[in-house]
Design a protein around this motif. Sequence first.
Motif, PDB file in Angstrom:
ATOM      1  N   THR A   5      23.040  -5.774 -49.608  1.00 15.95           N
ATOM      2  CA  THR A   5      23.440  -4.518 -48.979  1.00 15.95           C
ATOM      3  C   THR A   5      24.938  -4.589 -48.756  1.00 15.95           C
ATOM      4  OG1 THR A   5      23.109  -5.402 -46.768  1.00 15.95           O
ATOM      5  CG2 THR A   5      21.238  -4.280 -47.766  1.00 15.95           C
ATOM      6  N   GLY A   6      25.515  -3.506 -48.370  1.00 15.33           N
ATOM      7  CA  GLY A   6      26.943  -3.511 -48.104  1.00 15.33           C
ATOM      8  C   GLY A   6      27.736  -3.077 -49.315  1.00 15.33           C
ATOM      9  N   GLU A   7      29.043  -3.160 -49.172  1.00 23.51           N
ATOM     10  CA  GLU A   7      29.954  -2.695 -50.206  1.00 23.51           C
ATOM     11  C   GLU A   7      30.832  -3.851 -50.657  1.00 23.51           C
ATOM     12  OE1 GLU A   7      33.830   0.244 -50.429  1.00 23.51           O
ATOM     13  OE2 GLU A   7      32.378   0.500 -48.810  1.00 23.51           O
ATOM     14  N   ARG A   8      30.740  -4.218 -51.903  1.00 21.93           N
ATOM     15  CA  ARG A   8      31.587  -5.281 -52.445  1.00 21.93           C
ATOM     16  C   ARG A   8      33.004  -4.735 -52.518  1.00 21.93           C
ATOM     17  NH1 ARG A   8      30.204 -10.211 -54.095  1.00 21.93           N
ATOM     18  NH2 ARG A   8      31.413 -11.162 -55.742  1.00 21.93           N
ATOM     19  N   MET A   9      33.983  -5.512 -52.020  1.00 23.40           N
ATOM     20  CA  MET A   9      35.358  -5.027 -52.020  1.00 23.40           C
ATOM     21  C   MET A   9      36.342  -6.134 -52.327  1.00 23.40           C
ATOM     22  SD  MET A   9      35.863  -4.338 -47.916  1.00 23.40           S
ATOM     23  CE  MET A   9      34.319  -3.497 -47.708  1.00 23.40           C
ATOM     24  N   SER A  10      37.490  -5.724 -52.773  1.00 21.57           N
ATOM     25  CA  SER A  10      38.564  -6.658 -53.108  1.00 21.57           C
ATOM     26  C   SER A  10      39.226  -7.178 -51.837  1.00 21.57           C
ATOM     27  CB  SER A  10      39.618  -5.956 -53.962  1.00 21.57           C
ATOM     28  OG  SER A  10      40.319  -5.001 -53.175  1.00 21.57           O
ATOM     29  N   GLU A  11      40.044  -8.200 -52.032  1.00 20.08           N
ATOM     30  CA  GLU A  11      40.827  -8.751 -50.922  1.00 20.08           C
ATOM     31  C   GLU A  11      41.689  -7.659 -50.292  1.00 20.08           C
ATOM     32  OE1 GLU A  11      44.821 -11.435 -50.382  1.00 20.08           O
ATOM     33  OE2 GLU A  11      43.883 -11.320 -52.339  1.00 20.08           O
ATOM     34  N   ARG A  12      42.388  -6.899 -51.120  1.00 13.91           N
ATOM     35  CA  ARG A  12      43.302  -5.851 -50.620  1.00 13.91           C
ATOM     36  C   ARG A  12      42.544  -4.823 -49.783  1.00 13.91           C
ATOM     37  NH1 ARG A  12      48.233  -4.918 -49.703  1.00 13.91           N
ATOM     38  NH2 ARG A  12      48.817  -6.335 -51.346  1.00 13.91           N
ATOM     39  N   THR A  13      41.419  -4.351 -50.276  1.00 13.70           N
ATOM     40  CA  THR A  13      40.627  -3.357 -49.551  1.00 13.70           C
ATOM     41  C   THR A  13      40.124  -3.925 -48.228  1.00 13.70           C
ATOM     42  OG1 THR A  13      39.945  -2.300 -51.613  1.00 13.70           O
ATOM     43  CG2 THR A  13      38.574  -1.878 -49.677  1.00 13.70           C
ATOM     44  N   PHE A  14      39.609  -5.131 -48.256  1.00 13.96           N
ATOM     45  CA  PHE A  14      39.065  -5.755 -47.045  1.00 13.96           C
ATOM     46  C   PHE A  14      40.136  -5.866 -45.955  1.00 13.96           C
ATOM     47  CE2 PHE A  14      38.167  -9.425 -44.370  1.00 13.96           C
ATOM     48  CZ  PHE A  14      36.862  -9.184 -43.974  1.00 13.96           C
ATOM     49  N   PHE A  15      41.283  -6.467 -46.293  1.00 11.44           N
ATOM     50  CA  PHE A  15      42.309  -6.678 -45.273  1.00 11.44           C
ATOM     51  C   PHE A  15      43.013  -5.391 -44.866  1.00 11.44           C
ATOM     52  CE2 PHE A  15      41.938 -11.090 -46.903  1.00 11.44           C
ATOM     53  CZ  PHE A  15      41.479 -11.654 -45.721  1.00 11.44           C
ATOM     54  N   THR A  16      43.064  -4.410 -45.749  1.00 12.82           N
ATOM     55  CA  THR A  16      43.597  -3.100 -45.362  1.00 12.82           C
ATOM     56  C   THR A  16      42.698  -2.485 -44.303  1.00 12.82           C
ATOM     57  OG1 THR A  16      44.676  -2.749 -47.495  1.00 12.82           O
ATOM     58  CG2 THR A  16      44.155  -0.773 -46.196  1.00 12.82           C
ATOM     59  N   ARG A  17      41.389  -2.575 -44.503  1.00 10.80           N
ATOM     60  CA  ARG A  17      40.448  -2.039 -43.512  1.00 10.80           C
ATOM     61  C   ARG A  17      40.539  -2.790 -42.197  1.00 10.80           C
ATOM     62  NH1 ARG A  17      34.842  -0.484 -46.690  1.00 10.80           N
ATOM     63  NH2 ARG A  17      35.830   0.834 -48.261  1.00 10.80           N
ATOM     64  N   VAL A  18      40.669  -4.113 -42.259  1.00 12.19           N
ATOM     65  CA  VAL A  18      40.817  -4.903 -41.026  1.00 12.19           C
ATOM     66  C   VAL A  18      42.075  -4.458 -40.286  1.00 12.19           C
ATOM     67  CG1 VAL A  18      41.244  -7.200 -40.073  1.00 12.19           C
ATOM     68  CG2 VAL A  18      39.520  -6.911 -41.856  1.00 12.19           C
ATOM     69  N   ALA A  19      43.180  -4.322 -41.010  1.00  9.91           N
ATOM     70  CA  ALA A  19      44.444  -3.907 -40.392  1.00  9.91           C
ATOM     71  C   ALA A  19      44.325  -2.536 -39.738  1.00  9.91           C
ATOM     72  CB  ALA A  19      45.566  -3.894 -41.437  1.00  9.91           C
ATOM     73  N   GLU A  20      43.680  -1.597 -40.440  1.00  5.76           N
ATOM     74  CA  GLU A  20      43.515  -0.248 -39.894  1.00  5.76           C
ATOM     75  C   GLU A  20      42.669  -0.264 -38.626  1.00  5.76           C
ATOM     76  OE1 GLU A  20      41.867   1.879 -43.222  1.00  5.76           O
ATOM     77  OE2 GLU A  20      43.829   2.106 -44.191  1.00  5.76           O
ATOM     78  N   ARG A  21      41.569  -0.985 -38.656  1.00  7.24           N
ATOM     79  CA  ARG A  21      40.660  -1.005 -37.498  1.00  7.24           C
ATOM     80  C   ARG A  21      41.248  -1.765 -36.318  1.00  7.24           C
ATOM     81  NH1 ARG A  21      34.791  -1.428 -40.560  1.00  7.24           N
ATOM     82  NH2 ARG A  21      35.206   0.386 -41.856  1.00  7.24           N
ATOM     83  N   ALA A  22      42.054  -2.789 -36.603  1.00  2.80           N
ATOM     84  CA  ALA A  22      42.658  -3.578 -35.530  1.00  2.80           C
ATOM     85  C   ALA A  22      43.983  -2.978 -35.057  1.00  2.80           C
ATOM     86  CB  ALA A  22      42.880  -5.012 -36.003  1.00  2.80           C
ATOM     87  N   GLY A  23      44.471  -1.983 -35.787  1.00  5.28           N
ATOM     88  CA  GLY A  23      45.742  -1.371 -35.423  1.00  5.28           C
ATOM     89  C   GLY A  23      46.895  -2.354 -35.561  1.00  5.28           C
ATOM     90  N   THR A  24      46.895  -3.107 -36.665  1.00  4.17           N
ATOM     91  CA  THR A  24      47.909  -4.129 -36.867  1.00  4.17           C
ATOM     92  C   THR A  24      48.423  -4.073 -38.301  1.00  4.17           C
ATOM     93  OG1 THR A  24      48.397  -6.463 -36.457  1.00  4.17           O
ATOM     94  CG2 THR A  24      46.287  -5.978 -37.506  1.00  4.17           C
ATOM     95  N   THR A  25      49.295  -4.992 -38.641  1.00  9.51           N
ATOM     96  CA  THR A  25      49.851  -5.044 -39.981  1.00  9.51           C
ATOM     97  C   THR A  25      48.910  -5.800 -40.919  1.00  9.51           C
ATOM     98  OG1 THR A  25      51.006  -7.134 -39.593  1.00  9.51           O
ATOM     99  CG2 THR A  25      52.193  -5.091 -39.048  1.00  9.51           C
TER     100      THR A  25
END
Length: 72
Positions: A5-25
């Motif tokens: 289950t879930g969505e397979r994603m690249s390194e760039r996509t994963f860390f971009t989402r983490v940055a957006e959700r955490a409100g960080t760089t």
Amino acid sequence: MSPPTGERMSERTFFTRVAERAGTTYPKAIHEARCMIEVAEEATGGTLGHQVRPALDEELGSVLFAGSSGKP
């Protein structure tokens, strides 16, 4: 191995989402995610990596499980 289950994603996509959700760089998101994984690995005696890493994109797994210092 694809995750059941879930969505397979690249390194760039994963860390971009983490940055957006955490409100960080993006670079800080990488460091914070590595720190979290490192502590979770310690808390689970390495079980987390054995269960999660095979389901991740190879590049993402390498970066994510590199530890807080960025070295495996």
